[in-house]
Design a protein around this motif. Structure first.
Motif, mmCIF file in Angstrom:
data_model
loop_
_atom_site.group_PDB
_atom_site.id
_atom_site.type_symbol
_atom_site.label_atom_id
_atom_site.label_comp_id
_atom_site.label_asym_id
_atom_site.label_seq_id
_atom_site.Cartn_x
_atom_site.Cartn_y
_atom_site.Cartn_z
ATOM 1 N N HIS A 18 0.836 -1.201 0.000
ATOM 2 C CA HIS A 18 0.000 0.000 0.000
ATOM 3 C C HIS A 18 0.873 1.253 0.000
ATOM 4 O O HIS A 18 0.678 2.165 -0.799
ATOM 5 N N TYR A 19 1.871 1.286 0.860
ATOM 6 C CA TYR A 19 2.708 2.481 0.990
ATOM 7 C C TYR A 19 3.574 2.709 -0.247
ATOM 8 O O TYR A 19 3.790 3.849 -0.652
ATOM 9 N N GLN A 20 4.035 1.636 -0.866
ATOM 10 C CA GLN A 20 4.820 1.785 -2.093
ATOM 11 C C GLN A 20 3.964 2.371 -3.219
ATOM 12 O O GLN A 20 4.410 3.238 -3.963
ATOM 13 N N ILE A 21 2.751 1.889 -3.315
ATOM 14 C CA ILE A 21 1.854 2.374 -4.377
ATOM 15 C C ILE A 21 1.468 3.830 -4.130
ATOM 16 O O ILE A 21 1.442 4.642 -5.062
ATOM 17 N N GLN A 22 1.210 4.189 -2.878
ATOM 18 C CA GLN A 22 0.867 5.584 -2.572
ATOM 19 C C GLN A 22 2.056 6.495 -2.873
ATOM 20 O O GLN A 22 1.892 7.597 -3.404
ATOM 21 N N SER A 23 3.253 6.029 -2.552
ATOM 22 C CA SER A 23 4.465 6.800 -2.847
ATOM 23 C C SER A 23 4.624 6.983 -4.353
ATOM 24 O O SER A 23 4.999 8.070 -4.825
ATOM 25 N N LEU A 24 4.327 5.950 -5.116
ATOM 26 C CA LEU A 24 4.378 6.032 -6.567
ATOM 27 C C LEU A 24 3.403 7.092 -7.072
ATOM 28 O O LEU A 24 3.755 7.927 -7.916
ATOM 29 N N CYS A 25 2.187 7.067 -6.553
ATOM 30 C CA CYS A 25 1.179 8.062 -6.957
ATOM 31 C C CYS A 25 1.662 9.476 -6.654
ATOM 32 O O CYS A 25 1.553 10.375 -7.488
ATOM 33 N N ASP A 26 2.190 9.659 -5.460
ATOM 34 C CA ASP A 26 2.666 10.981 -5.072
ATOM 35 C C ASP A 26 3.825 11.435 -5.948
ATOM 36 O O ASP A 26 3.919 12.607 -6.306
ATOM 37 N N PHE A 31 3.738 14.489 -12.921
ATOM 38 C CA PHE A 31 4.403 14.160 -14.184
ATOM 39 C C PHE A 31 3.407 13.550 -15.182
ATOM 40 O O PHE A 31 3.350 13.950 -16.342
ATOM 41 N N LEU A 32 2.639 12.584 -14.716
ATOM 42 C CA LEU A 32 1.679 11.923 -15.610
ATOM 43 C C LEU A 32 0.640 12.913 -16.111
ATOM 44 O O LEU A 32 0.228 12.856 -17.276
ATOM 45 N N HIS A 33 0.219 13.813 -15.240
ATOM 46 C CA HIS A 33 -0.806 14.785 -15.624
ATOM 47 C C HIS A 33 -0.271 15.753 -16.683
ATOM 48 O O HIS A 33 -0.913 15.957 -17.717
ATOM 49 N N ILE A 34 0.892 16.344 -16.442
ATOM 50 C CA ILE A 34 1.376 17.373 -17.366
ATOM 51 C C ILE A 34 1.901 16.792 -18.674
ATOM 52 O O ILE A 34 2.011 17.514 -19.657
ATOM 53 N N GLU A 40 -2.239 6.003 -17.759
ATOM 54 C CA GLU A 40 -1.372 5.503 -16.688
ATOM 55 C C GLU A 40 -1.786 6.095 -15.336
ATOM 56 O O GLU A 40 -1.807 5.395 -14.325
ATOM 57 N N ALA A 41 -2.120 7.379 -15.339
ATOM 58 C CA ALA A 41 -2.556 8.026 -14.100
ATOM 59 C C ALA A 41 -3.851 7.398 -13.581
ATOM 60 O O ALA A 41 -3.999 7.175 -12.374
ATOM 61 N N LEU A 71 -8.908 13.872 -13.028
ATOM 62 C CA LEU A 71 -8.633 13.285 -14.345
ATOM 63 C C LEU A 71 -9.918 13.170 -15.167
ATOM 64 O O LEU A 71 -9.928 13.480 -16.363
ATOM 65 N N TYR A 72 -10.996 12.741 -14.533
ATOM 66 C CA TYR A 72 -12.281 12.660 -15.246
ATOM 67 C C TYR A 72 -12.754 14.051 -15.673
ATOM 68 O O TYR A 72 -13.355 14.208 -16.746
ATOM 69 N N ALA A 73 -12.475 15.059 -14.854
ATOM 70 C CA ALA A 73 -12.843 16.429 -15.233
ATOM 71 C C ALA A 73 -12.109 16.844 -16.502
ATOM 72 O O ALA A 73 -12.702 17.473 -17.390
#
Length: 186
Positions: A18-26, A31-34, A40-41, A71-73
């Motif tokens: 859980h913590y690794q995945i949350q760290s990945l998201c953070d 980067f993924l958004h811009i 992927e996001a 993202l949906y917005a």
């Protein structure tokens, strides 16, 4: 670019804790958004939200629902944005005022995208009021003022829109955040 290497490693990373995945998201979220890597996001945030719920980490689950909603917005998927707002509201509950304001802003954004500007103004003003009660001169206030100005301009309330834009810029200037000033004046 390192992205092909990171992308190739994503399936393995997403099997992590859980913590690794949350760290990945953070780490990767902005980067993924811009870079418009929205698929992927979506994938990362959906898995991270599910993991957070499995771990009873509802604060993080709410943030992942928020990220998905934004993202949906971007994709103008209003029903999915509202579903994310509902999930974030469910995860966060009523205890945290800031979270409540963020959910109101999500609903306001959905109304704005639906061109229901009056409803959007109501939601964003409620969120702004909550933000002002928490912190009289914070980043959340500037963001809400900027959103409110946008919606008011679309509703032909140009004087109040300008006032709200100016206040948002003044907050960013006082915070010495030139990037925020640049964003709000573009």
């Amino acid at each position: 670019s390192e992205w092909p290497f990171i992308y190739a490693a994503l399936p393995k990373i997403l099997e992590g804790s859980h913590y690794q995945i949350q760290s990945l998201c953070d780490s990767l979220g902005r980067f993924l958004h811009i870079t418009n890597r929205w698929d992927e996001a979506f994938t990362i945030n959906q898995i991270a939200e599910k993991k957070a719920v499995e771990e009873d980490d509802y604060k993080i689950a709410g943030w992942r629902a928020y990220e998905l909603g934004m993202l949906y917005a971007e994709r103008m998927q209003i029903d999915k944005l509202l579903a994310c707002a509902d999930r974030a509201e469910k995860y966060w509950g009523e205890k945290n005022a800031r979270h409540k304001a963020i959910v109101l802003e999500m609903k306001g954004r959905a109304c704005y995208l639906s061109k229901d500007y009056q409803a959007a103004i109501v939601y964003i003003k409620k969120a702004l009021e909550i933000h002002r009660n928490i912190d009289s001169y914070g980043t959340d206030i500037a963001a809400a003022l900027n959103s409110l100005g946008l919606v008011e301009a679309f509703n032909n309330y140009f004087l109040t829109a300008e006032r709200n834009y100016r206040e948002a810029v003044e907050i960013k200037k006082a915070q010495k955040r030139p990037k925020g000033v640049e964003i709000y004046t573009s």
